[in-house]
Structures are given as structure tokens and as C-alpha cells.
Design a protein around this motif. Structure first.
Motif, PDB file in Angstrom:
ATOM      1  N   TYR A   4     -21.879 -68.337  18.715  1.00 34.98           N
ATOM      2  CA  TYR A   4     -22.924 -69.328  18.458  1.00 34.98           C
ATOM      3  C   TYR A   4     -22.608 -70.199  17.250  1.00 34.98           C
ATOM      4  O   TYR A   4     -23.031 -71.347  17.169  1.00 34.98           O
ATOM      5  N   GLY A   5     -21.908 -69.642  16.273  1.00 29.15           N
ATOM      6  CA  GLY A   5     -21.646 -70.368  15.041  1.00 29.15           C
ATOM      7  C   GLY A   5     -22.688 -70.104  13.972  1.00 29.15           C
ATOM      8  O   GLY A   5     -22.676 -70.741  12.917  1.00 29.15           O
ATOM      9  N   TYR A   6     -23.603 -69.167  14.240  1.00 23.64           N
ATOM     10  CA  TYR A   6     -24.642 -68.791  13.285  1.00 23.64           C
ATOM     11  C   TYR A   6     -25.169 -67.419  13.693  1.00 23.64           C
ATOM     12  O   TYR A   6     -24.895 -66.929  14.804  1.00 23.64           O
ATOM     13  N   LYS A   7     -25.940 -66.786  12.808  1.00 26.97           N
ATOM     14  CA  LYS A   7     -26.562 -65.507  13.120  1.00 26.97           C
ATOM     15  C   LYS A   7     -27.894 -65.765  13.813  1.00 26.97           C
ATOM     16  O   LYS A   7     -28.769 -66.434  13.281  1.00 26.97           O
ATOM     17  N   LEU A   8     -28.060 -65.219  15.012  1.00 28.91           N
ATOM     18  CA  LEU A   8     -29.267 -65.460  15.795  1.00 28.91           C
ATOM     19  C   LEU A   8     -30.350 -64.443  15.437  1.00 28.91           C
ATOM     20  O   LEU A   8     -30.296 -63.284  15.840  1.00 28.91           O
TER      21      LEU A   8
END
Length: 514
Positions: free
Chosen positions: A493-497
Motif C-alpha cells: 500500500y505504501g502506508y500502514k493501514l
């Protein structure tokens, strides 16, 4: 056919400047849907539509990817903003050079003014009630917008986020496309809609001119696979990279065991409720409504869903929202009490209620469990199962005396209470939103809390509103269900969900397929 489609998307991506190889792959997403409904973001009310529009549109401000924390709201299409001392005048300064999809030009203040006025009008938005406090929205110059409120609101920035009515559309595209905009929307987000094949898929392509940079994924194939079994099989066979999951413990445990797979469980939880129309028989008798409340077993529903993916509902506002209170007098599970109330109301042998309900598997499965619980108390639900878009249309026409509705909103009690339980939001009225119960008994508390500048007073008023609505049995809370998606580990994702107000993982310019 799908190979040809992938090839076409890849060729398109190369044509607009995306790199080839792993960074130019198409993300394949499986959704539990027969088709999309309306992709005009101001009418995107179902999970199916909300997930997709989140990839195509921006707001003036946004939740950082992976977050639903109101304290973390940051600039999006506006690079900065100022507010007056009284909190009623706000000025937003737009980024320059932001481009709309499809050659519709640069975003200007005129587009923002048009979008917010569109969001505020019941004829052109499902979220108009959120903008009731807006007195005016004006363009100061091509890159400056001024909003004046007639009264304070609990969170203006929350209304203007990349969520629901806060999405900004192209004025020229809406005027040019008319009703066709709902199937051919134009935004500024990282992905643009390429086309929809009914009952098959929506195809999106990377927006090379995205102001945060070119997406690393070339496109998204958003595939409509209503059958859970078919969708799961496609995911296991590596025909999907991201799969809409079931909020079910058995499902989550089984899918987590697959090699190279991650199951993401994230906020916001959607609170499912049975909304009871107090103006129609049999629910115009409060004893029948009370019987419904006692017949429901929330703990059993949560056990059925599973502890990792759900929790019992505790109020008519989801827990964790600013203003939530569990001290509201919610009736406990008591089948004997439910039967006694029905008998007292004139139904000693029980009663049957015809209910319109969606075929969406997750909602249908839960409703069938509720159906079994109610049957123990002598209440029979005759479910009339329809396609999901039809369900949304019919419940807004007041065609079902009982409505099962599951929803998440901006995490402040005001919006949830206003949309589901305020008199202005009653369905089939000029200001209709999603008040299926026709309750208006807590309007005074909801209105007073909205304009209060005293945080302690606001909390007290929201608590009073919940106690009033629970006492009237306007709705019966069932269970809060967290969002569940499964992804192959090749998707980053490119980030922490942690959470997503778009009700699905945000796919941004930083997302990639390894």
C-alpha cells in the motif's frame, strides 16, 4: 478477453509516461458486487461505490492514507487554510497546477465552489444535510475559496475531507456530461475511470498528471464478483491481488493461512442496525419495537462474526466516535420479555413482517442470523431479497417498515445522529438522508450540540440524544463490523493501514505491485 484488456491498459499506461515492468502492472481487485451504482462521489453511498471513488477524487483536506484520526487531517487540494476568531469564516488557499482527469483542465476555485454547492443541494447530493450550516461559498480569486457558516459545526474540516460530500468534482465535466457523470466521473485523484462494463468490471488507469506524482501502479481492474466462493477461488488462484473479505472469523483464519497473503482488518467499524419505522404498523406500537430490541442477541451476533472482526453494538452511535455513550438504557436480550410484549400488543401468536433486503452476501448472511434470533421470540421476517442498488433505491422510498443498514461515518456523533435520527433526514422528505425510523424526538439535543462551543456541553447533549432515541426504540443496534480485505504480499500500500473512511484500502501514488 481479460488478457486483451490488460494489454490495452498497459499500452495506455506506457502512452502516458508510466514505466513498464513491475511498476506498470494492473491491480486486480475483487468486490462483492453485481455492478457499481453511482460513481458521482456525492451519490456514492454504498461500500461498492465508496471504495472506487476514493481512488478517483480528492477533498480540500484529507485523512493521511491509512488513518481516520480527525486530529491528523492534513492539506489535500488546499495547501493551507485560515479561520476567523469566531470559527465561522474559513479561507482555503488551493494548490496551483492540479489537473483533472481526461483533459478537463486545471482545478480552480470555481470547481471547488461548484462542488460544495452541489454537495449542499439535496437534488444533487446524498450528503446535503452535512452542509446545512453553510451560509455561503465564494471564490475570492482563482485559487482562494471562502466559506462562511451561519453557525458553528463540530468539525468543518471533517466535512471537507476526502470523503462523501467533501470530494471535489470538475464543474465543466458535470455540466457537460449531465446525468452521465455518474458513470463517467472526472476527478483529480491518482486514478481515472477508463470505463465500466456492466456486471463485469470498472477499469481505472493511472493519472499521470497527479499532483503528488505518477502512480506506480498502471491501472486498477475493479471486478464485480458477488459470489464469495467465486471471489475467494479467484484470489486463491492468483487471479486477484486484493479481495473484499468477509467479516467472519472462520474466513479470516482460513485466508490468513494461505501462503503469501495478508488479511487486513481495519477501522472504521460499520454499525449495523435495524431501523424501525415508528409511523407504520406494526412498529407504531412501541411494545412491538421493545420486543424487537429484547429479541436481538448482540453477543451471539458478535460471536458468529468473530472477535477479530466484530464487536457488539452498544448504542445508536458507533463506539469510538466523539460523543458515544454506552450509558443509554439499551434493552438486554430477553426472549421471554419479547414474547410478553408481543402478546400485550395483540400478537400472542407472533407476527410476520415483510422486509426488503439486499442480496449483498455479507449483509444477507447477517440478516439471516438476525432472522433466526427474532423467530425465537415469534417474530418472522419475510425477506424480499433484491439487488444492492435496488435495495438502496427502495428503502429510500419508504417501502420497507424495517431497514437493516450498516454504516460508518466521520467519527463525531453529530453526523451519525443527524443523518439517521434527525427529523430533517427522514426519507421521502425534501431534506431526506437516511432516517428510516421517522424519529425526531432528539432533534433539540442534536441541534444544540451541533452549535455548542462548550465541549462538555456537547458531550452531555449527544448522550441525552442517544438515551432519548434508545428509549423510543427508533433502531436496534446489532453489531459493529470491522473492514476486512485480503491482499497478496506483492501489493504494498505504501502506508500502514489502520483505517480508511473510503471503506477500502486507498490505492495511492505510493502503492505498488512488487
Amino acid at each position: 478477453m481479460m488478457k486483451a484488456l490488460r494489454a490495452a491498459l498497459l499500452g495506455m499506461a506506457l502512452a502516458i509516461g508510466l514505466p513498464s515492468g513491475s511498476q506498470a502492472q494492473t491491480l486486480r481487485v475483487g468486490m462483492a458486487a453485481q455492478d457499481v451504482g453511482r460513481l458521482d462521489p456525492h451519490f456514492a453511498t454504498s461500500t461498492i461505490d465508496r471504495v472506487a471513488v476514493g481512488w478517483m477524487f480528492n477533498g480540500l483536506v484529507r485523512f493521511p492514507p491509512g488513518s481516520i484520526d480527525p486530529a491528523a487531517i492534513e492539506p489535500d487540494l488546499a495547501e493551507r487554510w485560515e479561520s476567523g476568531a469566531d470559527g465561522r469564516t474559513w479561507t482555503f488557499f488551493l494548490r496551483r497546477g492540479v489537473q483533472f482527469h481526461g483533459g478537463f483542465g486545471e482545478l480552480t476555485a470555481d470547481d471547488v465552489v461548484f462542488s460544495l454547492r452541489k454537495s449542499a443541494a439535496a437534488a444533487t447530493s446524498a450528503f446535503s444535510a452535512d452542509f446545512r450550516a453553510f451560509e455561503s461559498v465564494e471564490a475570492v480569486d482563482p485559487y482562494t475559496v471562502r466559506i462562511v457558516l451561519r453557525e458553528n459545526v463540530p468539525s468543518l474540516l471533517g466535512i471537507l475531507t476526502n470523503y462523501s460530500g467533501g470530494y471535489i468534482v470538475s464543474k465543466r465535466a458535470v455540466e457537460q456530461k449531465g446525468e452521465g457523470f455518474a458513470r463517467a466521473p472526472v476527478g483529480t485523484g491518482p486514478f481515472a475511470l477508463q470505463g465500466v462494463t456492466p456486471n463485469q468490471s470498472a477499469e481505472l488507469v493511472a493519472h499521470a498528471g497527479y499532483f503528488r506524482g505518477k502512480p506506480q501502479i498502471a491501472g486498477i481492474s475493479y471486478r464485480f464478483i458477488p459470489s464469495d466462493a467465486s471471489r475467494d477461488l479467484a484470489f486463491q488462484n492468483k487471479e486477484l491481488d486484493l479481495n473484499y473479505g468477509r467479516a467472519d472469523q472462520t474466513w479470516a483464519t482460513r485466508v490468513r493461512a494461505l501462503p503469501g497473503v495478508t488479511v487486513d482488518v481495519f477501522e472504521p467499524a460499520e454499525l449495523a442496525m435495524l431501523h424501525l419505522n415508528i409511523t407504520q404498523a406494526p412498529f407504531n406500537d412501541i411494545r412491538v419495537r421493545q420486543a424487537m430490541a429484547h429479541a436481538v442477541n448482540r453477543a451471539e451476533l458478535s460471536r458468529w462474526r468473530g472477535p477479530d472482526v466484530s464487536r457488539p453494538g452498544q448504542s445508536l452511535v458507533p463506539r469510538g466516535y466523539l460523543g458515544f455513550t454506552a450509558e443509554n438504557g439499551l434493552p438486554g436480550h430477553d426472549v421471554a420479555k419479547a414474547k410478553a410484549l408481543l402478546a400485550e400488543a395483540g400478537y400472542p401468536n407472533g407476527l410476520t413482517i415483510k422486509v426488503i433486503h439486499t442480496q449483498l452476501p455479507e449483509m444477507l448472511n447477517m440478516m439471516q442470523v438476525v432472522q433466526q434470533q427474532l423467530r425465537r421470540a415469534g417474530i418472522t421476517l419475510d425477506l424480499q431479497v433484491v439487488e444492492h442498488a435496488t435495495f438502496h433505491q427502495q428503502i429510500r422510498q419508504d417501502l420497507s417498515p424495517l431497514v437493516y443498514y450498516s454504516a460508518a461515518r466521520f467519527p463525531v456523533a453529530d453526523i451519525y445522529l443527524s443523518q439517521f435520527f434527525h427529523g430533517r433526514s427522514i426519507v421521502k422528505t425534501p431534506t431526506a438522508v437516511t432516517n428510516f425510523s421517522h424519529c425526531n424526538q432528539a432533534d433539540a439535543q442534536i441541534d444544540a450540540a451541533r452549535v455548542s462551543t462548550d465541549p462538555a456541553a456537547q458531550l452531555k447533549l449527544w448522550a441525552e440524544a442517544q438515551r432519548t432515541l434508545v428509549k423510543e426504540v427508533c433502531a436496534v443496534p446489532l453489531v459493529e463490523t470491522l473492514l476486512v480485505f485480503a491482499r497478496r504480499d506483492t501489493l504494498d500500500y505504501g502506508y500502514k493501514l489502520v483505517g480508511s473512511m473510503g471503506l477500502g484500502p486507498q490505492i495511492t501514488e505510493q502503492s505498488r505491485l512488487r
